[in-house]
Structure formats: structure tokens, C-alpha cells
Design an enzyme around this catalytic site. Structure first.
Site, PDB file in Angstrom:
ATOM      1  CB  ILE A 225      -0.978   0.045   1.207  1.00  0.00           C
ATOM      2  CG1 ILE A 225      -0.224  -0.264   2.512  1.00  0.00           C
ATOM      3  CG2 ILE A 225      -2.117  -0.917   1.001  1.00  0.00           C
ATOM      4  CD1 ILE A 225      -1.083  -0.110   3.754  1.00  0.00           C
TER       5      ILE A 225
ATOM      6  CG  ASN B 220      13.752   7.468   0.526  1.00  0.00           C
ATOM      7  OD1 ASN B 220      13.758   7.647  -0.681  1.00  0.00           O
ATOM      8  ND2 ASN B 220      13.591   8.443   1.402  1.00  0.00           N
TER       9      ASN B 220
ATOM     10  CB  ALA C 163      10.023   1.121   4.336  1.00  0.00           C
ATOM     11  CB  THR C 164       7.756  -2.542   0.739  1.00  0.00           C
ATOM     12  OG1 THR C 164       8.862  -2.399  -0.128  1.00  0.00           O
ATOM     13  CG2 THR C 164       6.500  -2.791  -0.082  1.00  0.00           C
ATOM     14  CB  VAL C 165       3.825   0.372   3.859  1.00  0.00           C
ATOM     15  CG1 VAL C 165       2.731   0.194   4.902  1.00  0.00           C
ATOM     16  CG2 VAL C 165       4.954   1.221   4.428  1.00  0.00           C
TER      17      VAL C 165
ATOM     18  CE  LYS D 167       8.905   2.714   7.468  1.00  0.00           C
ATOM     19  NZ  LYS D 167       8.741   4.093   7.944  1.00  0.00           N
TER      20      LYS D 167
ATOM     21  CG  ASP E 215       9.797  13.311   6.279  1.00  0.00           C
ATOM     22  OD1 ASP E 215       9.664  14.300   5.526  1.00  0.00           O
ATOM     23  OD2 ASP E 215       9.882  12.147   5.858  1.00  0.00           O
TER      24      ASP E 215
HETATM   25  N1  LIG Z   1      -0.246   2.734   8.855  1.00  0.00           N
HETATM   26  C1  LIG Z   1      -0.414   2.892   7.541  1.00  0.00           C
HETATM   27  N2  LIG Z   1      -1.631   2.749   6.984  1.00  0.00           N
HETATM   28  C2  LIG Z   1      -1.801   2.918   5.648  1.00  0.00           C
HETATM   29  N3  LIG Z   1      -0.807   3.255   4.798  1.00  0.00           N
HETATM   30  C3  LIG Z   1       0.425   3.402   5.306  1.00  0.00           C
HETATM   31  C4  LIG Z   1       0.701   3.238   6.687  1.00  0.00           C
HETATM   32  N4  LIG Z   1       2.014   3.475   6.906  1.00  0.00           N
HETATM   33  C5  LIG Z   1       2.539   3.778   5.710  1.00  0.00           C
HETATM   34  N5  LIG Z   1       1.606   3.756   4.745  1.00  0.00           N
HETATM   35  C6  LIG Z   1       1.819   4.071   3.320  1.00  0.00           C
HETATM   36  O1  LIG Z   1       3.144   3.720   2.958  1.00  0.00           O
HETATM   37  C7  LIG Z   1       3.881   4.883   2.537  1.00  0.00           C
HETATM   38  C8  LIG Z   1       5.325   4.771   2.952  1.00  0.00           C
HETATM   39  O2  LIG Z   1       5.397   4.661   4.351  1.00  0.00           O
HETATM   40  P1  LIG Z   1       6.496   5.432   5.204  1.00  0.00           P
HETATM   41  O3  LIG Z   1       6.386   6.904   4.932  1.00  0.00           O
HETATM   42  O4  LIG Z   1       6.393   5.029   6.615  1.00  0.00           O
HETATM   43  O5  LIG Z   1       7.825   4.870   4.515  1.00  0.00           O
HETATM   44  P2  LIG Z   1       9.230   5.563   4.412  1.00  0.00           P
HETATM   45  O6  LIG Z   1      10.195   4.615   3.820  1.00  0.00           O
HETATM   46  O7  LIG Z   1       9.605   6.099   5.736  1.00  0.00           O
HETATM   47  O8  LIG Z   1       8.893   6.735   3.388  1.00  0.00           O
HETATM   48  P3  LIG Z   1       9.825   7.974   2.977  1.00  0.00           P
HETATM   49  O9  LIG Z   1      11.091   7.395   2.494  1.00  0.00           O
HETATM   50  O10 LIG Z   1       9.036   8.693   1.894  1.00  0.00           O
HETATM   51  O11 LIG Z   1       9.982   8.829   4.194  1.00  0.00           O
HETATM   52  C9  LIG Z   1       3.131   6.035   3.162  1.00  0.00           C
HETATM   53  O12 LIG Z   1       3.321   7.247   2.464  1.00  0.00           O
HETATM   54  C10 LIG Z   1       1.687   5.563   3.118  1.00  0.00           C
HETATM   55  O13 LIG Z   1       1.123   5.785   1.847  1.00  0.00           O
END
Ligand SMILES: Nc1ncnc2c1ncn2[C@@H]1O[C@H](COP(=O)(O)OP(=O)(O)OP(=O)(O)O)[C@@H](O)[C@H]1O
Length: 856
Positions: A22, A26, A28-30, A45, A138
């Protein structure tokens, strides 16, 4: 923990069945997942730890540490941390309505009442974080999700950190469009104030649908931010003091009637972090308590923080007997294990996560009859040391089958119409009553039935993948990793070249010392960074066509959604979402003629809505003194005849309301011979013909600046690259033009071919300006030659010139009639790409001391 495995195509991690992705960050995959016992949907995540360098590992561990301790209704709650092989999984509350960013993309800006709700929820979460000594670093619309009932949930603590007292932080973190000026300048910074800047950007986006500092490169963004100019569209509520009321005793009772969103935004977007709002100021700003929502918003703000702490207190004092019983039955954990993990808040145990998920389900679903509760053990120490401290109360209260069955129901999430349900909501009795526990618990596995959903899920995953690959994602940057990832570094000149460059021009970017990536300073100063595209935020959010104005043209976006339709689609009471026309009309009815001089309300050139705010107050020329405004002008590189000719066509077009294609054609002919790159705004050579058209003509002729009137600014903005907006006329005040002759005259004609001029006016005294400029140059180790001159216009006025070897001339003088310090930066030699930056830096240093400084 056992490695993830797949069952019928569905990956299993710990107690979760994991579905489609979803989100992607950078590193992570969620993915969406479902807890097999609680049947609650969660977001997982996953981060491949082996792909992280040491610094990012440290950050990840910090994120883990922070998510374990935070608990607030407007922060996505974390339940479990799992470490499997090289992977780290963070399980958190699933926010079903996605990113605020996407909602804004889809629907455009929101009414202020809606913005207020979302913003105050965000503010309450930020206030909670700051009170815990945590800075997010952020905050952005992409990291703010919408949960059930559109409640705000902040996510992504990847850049968060602890900050105590007056401590300043150094690591460049965040997303450029939301980054505070001190971060863009590479200074040490107060993380809390940096969060407030991001909140200012957020509120701006909510109420305008555009970014306050639109730009398509880091360099342009930096320049725009440091200019200190925040253009706020007319529909954003403006604090207004009625003429009949003097500020004084009792004025506080009255000011609730006046909306002040624009003021609020400006207070958060103050360049000087010392003068910028704190989170306490934010929570107390009048806009947060406006009109009918005053009560509601106050309640929300008050509720938000205590609710969380009450919750923690309750959890720590009692364990829910129904949940305990249920977990013993379905998880086959012993009572001892459950108490130990829950009271120890053991995020790395599936027991704690299961309990918390069930407890939240109970809370959300208002499970009946859970009044009876297990007494809590005296302390964690007593648990560890045996049963000595356990109260002698029955540990097996009577729990009805009904209560247990209620826990076994699907998560409320699964009953929603969320499309992701098909991935994960399998409510067949077999799978729900006999969840497939992980092997580590040695439990029997239920029959795994997915039926037709199996195929559908794949179709859905496939489509999602295509969609995901099409969506242009914006990511957070961090100085040492994203801004300067090995890939990007590959695009830079080799270090020795950089070093040379730096030696030659000290404001260049120093080479990265080996092993010290984290300390890499001033990333945005590297000239190469200007070439990295960032998302064109200026084109991001749709704004209805009817709302587009020249003033907002740079900030706002082309549209494909009509606001009316958007409003009709919203379930909320439409009365709370006035159209822009309604807003304009009511604004006009209330304030027209009082505050803003509306020159003419009629539209002599056709129908269309009327903008109550005179164009000159909302265009990029707003700051230009009237003398500098003119109906049109052409640069001196046009002959007088050509200029007259152009002006005539322009006036003809105005009078006949005809289109301006002729003018365009004519202009194109004149531009013929100039390379395309030379006739664009950026880096234009002044040798090419340039036209700057302001609204002065409209103003003088009482033509209402409305959407359908002749609007050269927006037409040119849309159709012609050639217009140089806000370009100063060919003559400049004071000594600005050139040092070639060694003489300066107040109205000396600039050399159109080689001068680039920036100027600003400040209330700082002459000596202080000179001192600041000199010490800034000294600290940057930039040599300069200082000359004293006298401004010919006024014998008594001293002028100081600082000449830099790179071809930048800086002049300072106090000029009549305002007797304010005028500073001019003339870039005589355009060879150095850093001259522009240097001037911006110096202006921003001055602005730090005088936030009211005006750039011209
Ligand atoms: N709890 C959640 N419920 C629904 N969607 C989520 C949730 N957590 C994250 N996501 C989705 O996943 C995306 C990426 O998550 P997150 O920002 O935590 O990753 P990241 O690697 O830290 O991102 P970035 O590198 O952009 O800072 C979010 O922008 C959101 O669309």
C-alpha cells in the site's frame, strides 16, 4: 522468529497474513496485513536491513525506539516489531483512507473548517511529540494519513529524533518543499521550529491547494523560501481589523469574528526560527478556535492529549479479562506469559501485539460487559520475581460466550467498503475461529480457504503494481543519503574537481570527507543540486479553473476538477464549503471598500466573477512601488519604435477585447534569433527582448481584475515563456547598475546585457547592514574590496560598495524618501553560477536580523 512463508500465495509473517503493498518509501515497503487472531487489519512496514548503511541503521533503531514509546490518538499506533533474517517489520495501525496528500490531489483544497479540523488534530499530535522531547522532522501531507472517520494519523518516524532543551540538530532531514529555511541553509536548527515550518506549509496546502514555494528544483525552492515572500491567495481568510475598532481593552472579545488563516500561516512561515511560532503558539492561535467550531476544536485539542494518557494509565492498571481468556483460548499462551508481555510492553512479542489489537478492538467496538477486569500485578518487578505481589483476586472471572464471540468477529475495518478487503478479509468460520497460529506456538492450523478470492486478489495486486509504478512518488531526503546517494554523487564532478571548485569559490560545496557522510554540511549549496528535479509541486494540486488567477498562477495549479463537483461529492454539509464565488461575494459584501480598495467592481470587458482584491495586491508585483509599475515596458534592447509598436498592439488588444495572438506573434518575431534557453525566465540573457506587463493599465482604467477581463499576466504566463515576471525596469535606483565606470548615479541606466540585479530594503541602520554583510562574507571566506562613496542625490548620504572578485557588486545606502537602507546586489559577471546563491544567502542573513526586509 520463523522466516516468512507463503500460504496459498499469501505471505505470512509472524501472526499476520500479508497482502498487497500500500506504500513505498526510500527503504521500506508497506503492505496491508491481517492479524490472524484479532482479525484486525494492520500495515506492515518492511525494511531490508542489509541494504542500509550504518547511519540508516542507527536511524531505523531510533525510529523503533520512538514508535515504541509514543501513544496518541492522532499518531498511527505501532503494535509490534519483528526481526526476521535481514528484515525488520514494524506493524502499525492501518489507516484506511490513505494519505492526506492523495485526498488533496483528488479533491483539491479544502474549506477552512475542514482544514481546521485536520490541522488541529495534527497540531495536537505534534504538541504531544514535542512535549515528549521528540521532533518528527518529516511532517508532510504524504506522512499524514486519514483513518476511520477521516481522523488524522501521523506516520513515518524515520527521521524523528529526541531533542532536549536548547539543543540544536545538524542532520539535514526532510522533504524539500516542507524544509525550513535554516535546513535549506545547512545551519544547525531547532527541530521543533523546523516542524512548525512544515506545519505552515501543510496548512498552506490545505487551504490553497498549492505549495507556498513552488519550484521544480532545489535551488529554485531555496531561492523562493529565502525570499521570505509567501503569496497567499485571496480566498484564504485574512485577519482584519474593522476601522471602527481601536486595538485596546476588550479587543480580544471581538477578534473571534475575523478570520485569520493567512496571518496564522505567516506566523509559522517566519524565516527566523527564533521568531517563528512554537507549538504552544500554534495551539493558541485564534484561527484554531473560530466561529461555531470553537467549542468543537477546543474539545478536540483538550481531548486529544489526556485521552491518550488516560488510556495508558488504564491499560497499565488493568488487563481485560475477556481478552485474557480469549488469548488463552486462541493463542494458547499462559496467563503468566500474557501478563508479562503486556505489562512489560514487549513490542517484540506477538503476545503484546495480540493483546493491544484486541484491546483496541474492544475499545472501538464497545464490547459489552467487560467491566470485570483482571487486577493488575503490582509491578513488572513482581512478575519477574514470581507471584508474590499478585493480588488475591479471582483470575478467572465469568465471561460470557457472547463476549468471547464478539472478540472473534472480524475487525470493523473489514466491514468497511475498503477495496483492500478482498485481499485480507476472510471471515469464513473456519479461518476465523481457528486461526492459523504460527508454528512457534505449535498449534493446529485451520483449513486455509480462500476460494475465488484467490484469483481476484492477484488481479488486484497486479493492477496495484501497475498503478504504483505509474504514480510519481515523492520521498523524504536526508543530506547524507538521499541528496547525496552514490547514484547522485556519480553525477557530480569527481571530488578533486569539487575541491578545486570549493577553493575557488568558498560557497561551493566541500567534498564529502570519507566516513563522515552524516556531517555533510550545506547540501543544498552544491550547484549540481539545482539540476536534480524534484516533483513539480506547482502543478500538483488541482484548483478549479474558475479560481485561477494570475496572482495565484505560480502557486496554484491547472485543474481538472471543478470545485462544485468536488463539493457535491463531499458528504459534509455543503453549507460549510462555499464555492470560491460565494467566498468572493461574501468577502466583498463584508469587506469590500473597507480594507481593500476595489477600484472597479464592474467588468468592462465581459462577464465572469470579480475578484474583490485589486490585482496589484496579489500579483508578484505587489511589492513594487507604484512608480515602477507600468502598463507595459520593453527592455532597452528593443528599439523605441519596436517598443511603441508592441505597446500599441497591447492597447489595441485591450480595447477590442481581442486575443493577443498578434502581440504574441510580433513578440516572437522580435525574439527571433535568441536561443530558447535565453528567452526563458531562468537564466535569461537580458540581451533578448523581454516584456513585463503589469496590471497598472487595468488599475488606471478601472477595469476590474477578473477572470474574463483581459489578463495579460495570466495569458502570458500560460502561453509565453518570454515574459519576465517581476523583472525590474531597465533603470534601477542608486548605484545598482555597474561599477565599470567607477561612478554611480541614482538613475543610471543598467547595462542590459550583463547586469543581474537583486535589491532589498531594510529598516536596519546602515552600519548594521554593512557590518552584517561584511561578517557574512568573512565567515564564508570570500574576499571583498570596500569603497566609500557618496550618493550624489544627497550629499550627506554615505554609500558603501563591496566588490567581490567573482563579479558581484554590493552597494548599501540610506536613500530618501523612506530613509531606509537600500541594498543592491549587481551581478556583473554571470560566469559564476554561485553568484546568485551568494546574493540570496546574504539577503537571507540580513533577513534573519530584520524579518521585515523586503526584496524587490
Ligand atoms: N499505517 C499505515 N496505513 C496505511 N498506509 C500506510 C501506513 N504506513 C505507511 N503507509 C503508506 O506507505 C507509505 C510509505 O510509508 P512510510 O512513509 O512510513 O515509509 P518511508 O520509507 O519512511 O517513506 P519515505 O522514504 O518517503 O519517508 C506512506 O506514504 C503511506 O502511503
Amino acid at each position: 522468529m520463523a522466516a516468512p512463508r507463503r500460504r496459498m500465495g499469501l505471505e505470512k509473517i509472524g501472526l499476520y497474513d500479508v497482502g498487497r503493498a500500500i506504500g513505498k518509501g526510500n527503504f521500506a515497503t508497506v503492505r496491508i496485513a491481517r492479524h490472524r487472531i484479532a482479525k484486525t487489519k494492520v500495515a506492515i512496514k518492511s525494511i531490508d536491513v542489509s541494504a542500509l548503511d550504518r547511519e540508516n541503521l542507527v536511524k531505523l533503531e531510533r525510529e523503533v525506539r520512538i514508535v515504541k514509546i509514543i501513544d496518541h490518538p492522532h499518531i498511527a499506533k505501532s503494535y509490534e516489531i519483528m526481526r526476521v533474517d535481514n528484515m525488520l517489520y514494524i506493524v502499525s495501525e492501518y489507516c484506511m483512507s490513505g494519505e492526506l496528500y492523495e485526498t488533496l490531489i483528488e479533491k483539491g483544497r479544502v474549506a477552512e473548517d475542514v482544514a481546521r479540523n485536520w490541522f488541529s488534530e495534527t497540531a495536537s499530535a505534534v504538541s504531544y511529540l514535542h512535549s515528549q522531547g521528540i521532533v518528527h522532522r518529516d511532517l508532510k501531507a504524504e506522512n499524514i494519513l486519514l483513518g476511520k472517520n477521516s481522523k488524522i494519523k501521523i506516520i513515518d518516524f524515520g527521521f524523528s529524533n529526541f531533542q532536549t532543551g536548547d539543543q540544536l540538530l545538524n542532520t539535514w532531514c526532510g522533504s524539500p518543499p516542507y524544509a525550513a529555511p535554516e535546513l535549506l541553509l545547512g545551519n544547525s536548527y531547532d527541530g521543533m521550529k523546523a516542524d512548525i515550518w512544515s506545519m505552515g506549509v501543510l496548512l498552506y496546502i490545505l487551504v490553497t491547494g498549492g505549495f507556498p514555494f513552488p519550484s521544480d528544483s532545489v535551488n529554485k525552492l531555496k531561492r523562493s523560501v529565502l525570499s521570505g515572500v509567501v503569496k497567499i491567495p485571496y480566498w484564504v481568510s485574512v485577519g482584519m481589523w474593522p476601522p471602527f475598532l481601536e486595538e485596546g481593552p476588550g479587543w480580544n472579545d471581538v477578534d473571534l469574528f475575523f478570520l485569520e488563516c493567512a496571518d496564522f500561516i505567516r506566523k509559522m512561515l517566519v524565516l527566523n526560527p527564533g521568531k517563528r511560532y512554537s507549538i504552544q503558539n500554534v495551539l493558541q492561535h485564534r484561527w484554531m478556535y473560530i466561529r461555531n467550531d470553537a467549542k468543537k476544536t477546543q474539545v478536540q485539542l483538550l481531548e486529544a492529549i489526556p485521552a491518550s494518557s488516560i488510556d495508558i494509565r488504564q491499560q497499565s492498571s488493568k488487563l481485560n479479562p475477556t481478552i485474557m481468556m480469549f488469548m488463552q483460548q486462541h493463542g494458547k499462551w499462559s496467563e503468566e506469559q500474557i501478563i508479562d508481555a503486556v505489562l512489560g510492553r514487549d513490542f517484540e512479542s506477538p503476545i503484546f501485539a495480540t493483546y493491544e489489537l484486541l484491546a483496541d478492538k474492544v475499545k472501538k467496538g464497545s464490547l459489552e460487559g467487560t467491566g470485570e477486569e483482571y487486577p493488575r500485578r503490582g509491578s513488572r518487578g513482581s512478575i519477574l520475581s514470581g507471584k508474590a505481589n499478585v493480588d488475591e483476586q479471582p483470575l478467572t472471572p465469568t465471561i460470557s460466550a457472547h463476549q468471547l464471540a464478539q472478540l472473534n468477529l472480524s475487525s470493523p475495518d473489514c466491514d468497511s467498503d475498503d477495496s483492500s478487503n478482498s485481499d485480507l478479509c476472510d471471515d469464513s468460520p473456519l479461518s476465523s475461529m481457528e486461526p492459523n497460529h504460527d508454528r512457534q506456538f505449535g498449534l493446529p492450523r485451520g483449513l486455509e480457504v480462500f476460494g475465488n478470492r484467490f484469483e481476484n486478489r492477484y488481479v488486484s495486486i497486479y493492477c496495484t503494481q501497475i498503478l504504483n509504478s505509474l504514480i510519481f512518488r515523492r520521498h523524504t531526503l536526508c543530506a547524507s543519503e538521499q541528496l547525496l546517494s552514490p547514484n547522485m554523487m556519480g553525477q557530480f564532478p569527481p571530488p578533486n574537481l569539487l575541491l578545486n571548485n570549493f577553493m575557488m569559490n568558498p560557497i561551493g560545496f566541500p567534498p564529502m570527507p570519507e566516513g563522515q557522510a552524516a556531517e555533510f554540511p550545506l547540501p543544498s549549496l552544491h550547484p549540481g543540486l539545482g539540476t536534480f528535479p524534484i516533483a513539480d509541486y506547482s502543478k500538483m494540486l488541482p484548483v478549479p479553473k474558475s479560481e485561477r488567477r494570475a496572482s495565484a498562477g505560480e502557486t496554484l495549479l491547472p485543474t481538472n476538477i471543478d470545485l462544485q463537483q468536488h463539493l457535491a461529492n463531499l458528504s459534509a454539509n455543503p453549507a460549510s464549503f462555499p464555492t470560491v464565488e460565494e467566498e468572493g461575494r461574501s468577502y466583498l459584501a463584508k469587506y469590500g471598500g473597507k480594507r481593500n480598495t476595489v477600484h472597479c467592481l464592474g467588468n468592462q470587458l465581459g462577464g465572469g466573477i470579480q475578484n474583490p482584491i485589486p490585482r496589484y495586491q496579489r500579483t508578484p508585483y505587489a511589492k513594487a512601488p507604484p512608480a515602477e509599475r507600468r502598463s507595459s515596458w520593453a527592455s532597452p534592447s528593443l528599439s523605441a519604435q519596436q517598443q511603441t509598436h508592441l505597446e500599441k498592439i497591447f492597447k489595441d488588444a485591450l480595447q477590442t477585447n481581442s486575443d493577443i495572438s498578434r502581440l504574441h506573434k510580433e513578440f516572437k518575431n522580435l525574439s527571433h534569433g535568441c536561443a530558447q534557453s535565453q528567452i526563458t525566465n531562468e537564466g535569461s540573457s537580458l540581451a533578448c527582448p523581454q516584456i513585463s506587463i503589469t496590471d497598472e493599465y487595468n488599475r488606471q482604467h478601472n477595469i476590474a481584475p477578473s477572470a474574463s477581463s483581459f489578463d495579460p499576466v495570466s495569458i502570458f504566463q500560460k502561453n509565453a515563456q518570454e515574459v519576465v515576471f517581476g523583472q525590474r525596469p531597465a533603470t534601477a535606483i542608486g548605484f545598482s547598475s555597474t561599477s565599470f565606470s567607477g561612478m554611480s548615479t541614482p538613475e543610471q541606466t543598467t547595462k542590459p546585457t550583463d547586469d543581474r540585479i537583486k535589491s532589498c530594503v531594510t529598516i536596519l541602520p546602515f552600519d548594521e547592514v554593512v557590518h552584517t554583510l561584511k561578517s557574512s562574507l568573512n565567515s564564508m571566506k570570500i574576499p571583498f574590496q570596500e569603497t566609500h562613496e557618496v550618493v550624489p542625490e544627497s550629499e550627506s548620504t554615505e554609500m558603501r560598495r563591496l566588490s567581490l572578485p567573482s563579479g558581484v557588486e554590493i552597494g548599501v545606502a540610506v536613500l530618501p524618501p523612506e530613509h531606509k537602507s537600500h541594498v543592491e546586489f549587481a551581478i556583473i559577471n554571470n560566469d559564476s553560477p554561485n553568484s546568485d546563491f551568494l546574493c540570496d544567502q546574504l539577503i537571507s542573513h540580513l533577513r534573519y536580523i530584520d524579518p521585515t526586509l523586503i526584496s524587490e
